[in-house]
Design a protein around this motif. Structure first.
Motif, PDB file in Angstrom:
ATOM      1  N   GLU A  63      -1.482   2.622 -11.356  1.00 48.39           N
ATOM      2  CA  GLU A  63      -2.610   1.623 -10.680  1.00 48.39           C
ATOM      3  C   GLU A  63      -2.866   0.674 -11.906  1.00 48.39           C
ATOM      4  OE1 GLU A  63      -5.695   3.260  -7.456  1.00 48.39           O
ATOM      5  OE2 GLU A  63      -6.260   3.499  -9.829  1.00 48.39           O
ATOM      6  N   SER A  64      -3.236   1.265 -12.971  1.00 50.54           N
ATOM      7  CA  SER A  64      -3.636   0.274 -13.961  1.00 50.54           C
ATOM      8  C   SER A  64      -2.542  -0.790 -14.337  1.00 50.54           C
ATOM      9  CB  SER A  64      -3.766   1.138 -15.311  1.00 50.54           C
ATOM     10  OG  SER A  64      -4.715   2.075 -15.117  1.00 50.54           O
ATOM     11  N   ALA A  65      -1.215  -0.271 -14.345  1.00 40.73           N
ATOM     12  CA  ALA A  65      -0.062  -1.167 -14.500  1.00 40.73           C
ATOM     13  C   ALA A  65      -0.032  -2.445 -13.582  1.00 40.73           C
ATOM     14  CB  ALA A  65       1.269  -0.478 -14.448  1.00 40.73           C
ATOM     15  N   ILE A  66      -0.450  -1.980 -12.254  1.00 39.79           N
ATOM     16  CA  ILE A  66      -0.457  -3.204 -11.272  1.00 39.79           C
ATOM     17  C   ILE A  66      -1.288  -4.040 -11.356  1.00 39.79           C
ATOM     18  CG2 ILE A  66       1.232  -2.205  -9.492  1.00 39.79           C
ATOM     19  CD1 ILE A  66      -1.130  -1.431  -7.732  1.00 39.79           C
ATOM     20  N   VAL A  67      -2.606  -3.568 -12.160  1.00 40.81           N
ATOM     21  CA  VAL A  67      -3.622  -4.580 -12.563  1.00 40.81           C
ATOM     22  C   VAL A  67      -3.163  -5.655 -13.482  1.00 40.81           C
ATOM     23  CG1 VAL A  67      -6.063  -4.720 -13.455  1.00 40.81           C
ATOM     24  CG2 VAL A  67      -5.520  -2.997 -11.867  1.00 40.81           C
ATOM     25  N   ILE A  68      -2.371  -5.041 -14.379  1.00 43.89           N
ATOM     26  CA  ILE A  68      -1.865  -5.893 -15.491  1.00 43.89           C
ATOM     27  C   ILE A  68      -0.809  -6.726 -14.847  1.00 43.89           C
ATOM     28  CG2 ILE A  68      -0.713  -6.016 -17.727  1.00 43.89           C
ATOM     29  CD1 ILE A  68      -2.164  -3.213 -18.310  1.00 43.89           C
ATOM     30  N   LEU A  92       6.973  -6.995  -8.676  1.00 46.43           N
ATOM     31  CA  LEU A  92       7.572  -6.077  -7.953  1.00 46.43           C
ATOM     32  C   LEU A  92       7.618  -4.849  -8.507  1.00 46.43           C
ATOM     33  CD1 LEU A  92       8.191  -6.330  -4.757  1.00 46.43           C
ATOM     34  CD2 LEU A  92      10.565  -6.448  -5.704  1.00 46.43           C
ATOM     35  N   THR A  93       8.596  -4.561  -9.479  1.00 48.20           N
ATOM     36  CA  THR A  93       8.611  -3.370 -10.171  1.00 48.20           C
ATOM     37  C   THR A  93       7.631  -2.439 -10.347  1.00 48.20           C
ATOM     38  OG1 THR A  93      10.160  -4.341 -11.725  1.00 48.20           O
ATOM     39  CG2 THR A  93       9.690  -2.217 -12.149  1.00 48.20           C
ATOM     40  N   TYR A  94       6.252  -2.843 -10.630  1.00 44.36           N
ATOM     41  CA  TYR A  94       5.023  -1.992 -10.861  1.00 44.36           C
ATOM     42  C   TYR A  94       4.512  -1.479  -9.419  1.00 44.36           C
ATOM     43  CZ  TYR A  94       5.898  -3.594 -15.343  1.00 44.36           C
ATOM     44  OH  TYR A  94       6.696  -4.034 -16.602  1.00 44.36           O
ATOM     45  N   SER A  95       4.593  -2.652  -8.540  1.00 45.58           N
ATOM     46  CA  SER A  95       4.094  -1.986  -7.328  1.00 45.58           C
ATOM     47  C   SER A  95       5.247  -1.077  -6.786  1.00 45.58           C
ATOM     48  CB  SER A  95       4.079  -3.257  -6.194  1.00 45.58           C
ATOM     49  OG  SER A  95       3.416  -4.226  -6.666  1.00 45.58           O
ATOM     50  N   ALA A  96       6.373  -1.106  -7.129  1.00 40.75           N
ATOM     51  CA  ALA A  96       7.253  -0.109  -6.578  1.00 40.75           C
ATOM     52  C   ALA A  96       6.979   1.319  -7.093  1.00 40.75           C
ATOM     53  CB  ALA A  96       9.071  -0.420  -6.740  1.00 40.75           C
ATOM     54  N   GLU A  97       6.678   1.124  -8.345  1.00 44.21           N
ATOM     55  CA  GLU A  97       6.278   2.418  -9.003  1.00 44.21           C
ATOM     56  C   GLU A  97       5.053   3.068  -8.533  1.00 44.21           C
ATOM     57  OE1 GLU A  97       7.932   4.154 -11.283  1.00 44.21           O
ATOM     58  OE2 GLU A  97       9.632   2.689 -11.658  1.00 44.21           O
ATOM     59  N   TYR A  98       3.914   2.335  -8.280  1.00 46.06           N
ATOM     60  CA  TYR A  98       2.722   2.671  -7.812  1.00 46.06           C
ATOM     61  C   TYR A  98       3.205   3.466  -6.319  1.00 46.06           C
ATOM     62  CZ  TYR A  98      -1.914   2.371  -5.643  1.00 46.06           C
ATOM     63  OH  TYR A  98      -3.146   2.834  -5.032  1.00 46.06           O
ATOM     64  N   ILE A  99       3.929   2.978  -5.820  1.00 43.52           N
ATOM     65  CA  ILE A  99       4.192   3.391  -4.147  1.00 43.52           C
ATOM     66  C   ILE A  99       4.726   4.758  -4.376  1.00 43.52           C
ATOM     67  CG2 ILE A  99       5.606   3.326  -2.095  1.00 43.52           C
ATOM     68  CD1 ILE A  99       5.322   0.098  -2.305  1.00 43.52           C
ATOM     69  N   SER A 100       5.750   4.992  -5.325  1.00 43.74           N
ATOM     70  CA  SER A 100       6.576   6.022  -5.598  1.00 43.74           C
ATOM     71  C   SER A 100       5.445   7.212  -5.995  1.00 43.74           C
ATOM     72  CB  SER A 100       7.329   5.913  -6.703  1.00 43.74           C
ATOM     73  OG  SER A 100       8.529   4.966  -6.280  1.00 43.74           O
ATOM     74  N   PHE A 101       4.693   6.862  -6.837  1.00 45.00           N
ATOM     75  CA  PHE A 101       3.825   7.777  -7.359  1.00 45.00           C
ATOM     76  C   PHE A 101       2.659   8.131  -5.940  1.00 45.00           C
ATOM     77  CE2 PHE A 101       5.348   7.081 -11.270  1.00 45.00           C
ATOM     78  CZ  PHE A 101       5.289   8.515 -12.012  1.00 45.00           C
ATOM     79  N   LEU A 102       2.332   7.195  -5.361  1.00 44.24           N
ATOM     80  CA  LEU A 102       1.356   7.723  -4.050  1.00 44.24           C
ATOM     81  C   LEU A 102       2.107   8.476  -3.113  1.00 44.24           C
ATOM     82  CD1 LEU A 102       0.194   4.127  -2.706  1.00 44.24           C
ATOM     83  CD2 LEU A 102      -1.287   5.976  -3.519  1.00 44.24           C
ATOM     84  N   VAL A 103       3.585   8.390  -3.034  1.00 45.73           N
ATOM     85  CA  VAL A 103       4.216   9.332  -2.273  1.00 45.73           C
ATOM     86  C   VAL A 103       4.320  10.734  -2.818  1.00 45.73           C
ATOM     87  CG1 VAL A 103       6.374   9.707  -1.429  1.00 45.73           C
ATOM     88  CG2 VAL A 103       5.668   7.594  -1.264  1.00 45.73           C
ATOM     89  N   LYS A 104       4.483  10.604  -4.315  1.00 42.87           N
ATOM     90  CA  LYS A 104       4.662  11.852  -4.822  1.00 42.87           C
ATOM     91  C   LYS A 104       3.254  12.569  -4.807  1.00 42.87           C
ATOM     92  CE  LYS A 104       7.969  10.727  -8.462  1.00 42.87           C
ATOM     93  NZ  LYS A 104       8.336  10.409  -9.487  1.00 42.87           N
ATOM     94  N   ASN A 105       2.257  11.952  -4.423  1.00 39.20           N
ATOM     95  CA  ASN A 105       0.906  12.559  -4.508  1.00 39.20           C
ATOM     96  C   ASN A 105       0.600  12.786  -2.880  1.00 39.20           C
ATOM     97  OD1 ASN A 105      -1.613  12.615  -6.865  1.00 39.20           O
ATOM     98  ND2 ASN A 105       0.078  10.970  -7.255  1.00 39.20           N
TER      99      ASN A 105
END
Ligand SMILES: C[S@@+](CC[C@H](N)C(=O)[O-])C[C@H]1O[C@@H](n2cnc3c(N)ncnc32)[C@H](O)[C@@H]1O
Length: 379
Positions: free
Chosen positions: A89-94, A98-111
């Motif tokens: 979440e902090s990474a997408i603030v910085i 697209l890459t960071y949003s994709a990572e955020y989504i992956s971790f949302l799904v993992k959670n």
């Protein structure tokens, strides 16, 4: 540290350096997730905590948002999924890349936060209409909801650790990740026309040095003395995960069956596509299973003597086939007609119909791999 494992990280660090120096294009390579996944692989399946590699990677990766993603993988591997999510979440603030949003989504799904995942993707779609890449991430929500709680690497690891195949044949090596689950007693063979070369593999088993064949599976079976390469007449476990085309997967099955013993198992990846759009012969999506799934109705129709189930293992289903007959030539004789017949088949839209057609085992609690392998394992 094991020298093969170290060599895999050196290979990735070398690529990182080459991209930084602009010696090679790096568009497809996102190092924090590549390295993070590798570290978590060794932690999960080999109980190795490679802290010095993590430190080194943090030193080599310079952008703060990339370091946050690295840290997220590390937190996730250390069983802190909420922390991992906050870091992405902090990474997408910085960075709005697209890459960071994709990572955020992956971790949302993992959670397993599906509601927020769908909402985030929906908002993203409104801001960037027609961005198919993130919309495709919706497939991972469906997978998380419909599939079992563990993935195909977990099952492969269970087989390798607890049942110790004497011979393991893998068609489709890619990064070497599934092959790197092989233990010391197993004779492992990996076939891949692109990557079956030790120096090109990021993942290595700390215990096993597989025989690698840099060629197509068709060439391997046509030109190699297979029993000599395997060191015995039969393999115990084979994994079909090469070209994602039905006719190729069927040829791989036909070729492998000739070397099957009474207790052999053939695993076939990509047999349960989450959506018809990922299940076409020609690739049109980033996440793609191809039309390998057709092998299930094909084998069930033409070879009712085989025992087949498909397990809903993330991300694309894994079929398990037993009771092969090395003397059977039914499939080989009917190959052309069978390919024509099943090529015309469409994947059912309805999930229930799909599960019936593909012989999907529904109940995770009822399934035990012990029921499908020899008692006490192969060795
Ligand atoms: C999905 S990846 C394999 C992933 C790997 N088994 C894992 O789980 O970590 C598919 C691989 O199949 C390879 N491949 C494509 N065509 C092939 C063929 N005809 N014979 C063998 N491998 C093939 C590709 O080069 C690619 O590396």
């Amino acid at each position: 540290m094991n020298e093969n494992v170290r060599a895999g990280f050196n290979y990735i660090f070398g690529l990182l350096y080459a991209v930084e120096q602009k010696a090679i294009p790096g568009d497809e390579l996102f190092f924090p997730s590549i390295i993070g996944e590798m570290l978590n692989f060794y932690r999960r399946y080999w109980h190795l905590s490679l802290d010095s590699v993590y430190e080194e990677a943090m030193f080599l990766i310079k952008k703060p948002e990339e370091r946050l993603i690295m840290a997220a993988y590390e937190a996730f591997g250390r069983n802190l999924p909420e922390v991992a999510l906050r870091l992405t979440e902090s990474a997408i603030v910085i960075s709005s890349e697209l890459t960071y949003s994709a990572e955020y989504i992956s971790f949302l799904v993992k959670n397993r936060n599906m509601e927020l995942t769908r909402q985030f993707i929906g908002d993203f779609g409104e801001r960037f209409p027609g961005n198919r890449y993130l919309e495709e991430k919706l497939f991972s929500c469906d997978v998380a909801e419909k599939f079992w709680s563990y993935d195909y690497y977990d099952l492969l690891a269970d087989i390798q650790v607890n049942y110790r195949p004497r011979v393991y044949v893998e068609i489709g090596v890619a990064t070497g990740k599934s092959l790197a689950l092989a233990r010391s007693e197993t004779r492992a063979l990996g076939i891949d026309p692109v990557s079956a070369e030790k120096s090109m593999l990021p993942y290595h088993s700390p215990q096993n040095s597989p025989s690698l064949f840099k060629m197509t599976s068709d060439d391997f079976f046509a030109y190699r003395d297979v029993p000599a390469e395997m060191g015995r007449a039969h393999f115990d476990v084979a994994f079909i995960d090469g070209l994602h085309h039905f006719d190729q997967a069927l040829r791989d099955f036909i070729n492998l069956e000739r070397f099957a013993g009474p207790n052999s198992v053939i695993l076939i990846h990509d047999c349960l596509p989450i959506d018809p759009r990922v299940a076409t012969r020609e690739r049109s999506t980033a996440f793609w299973t191809g039309d390998v799934w057709k092998i299930i109705p094909c084998l069930r129709t033409v070879r009712p003597d085989l025992d087949i189930i498909t397990l809903p293992l993330s991300p694309a289903g894994l079929a398990l086939v037993r009771r092969m007959d090395p003397n059977s030539r039914v499939l080989a004789r009917q190959y052309v007609n069978v390919v024509e017949q099943f090529n015309a088949m469409e994947l059912p839209e309805s999930w229930e119909e799909r599960r019936t057609l593909l012989a999907v085992e529904k109940d995770q609690s009822r399934f035990s791999i012990a029921d499908y392998v020899p008692k006490g394992g192969w060795i």
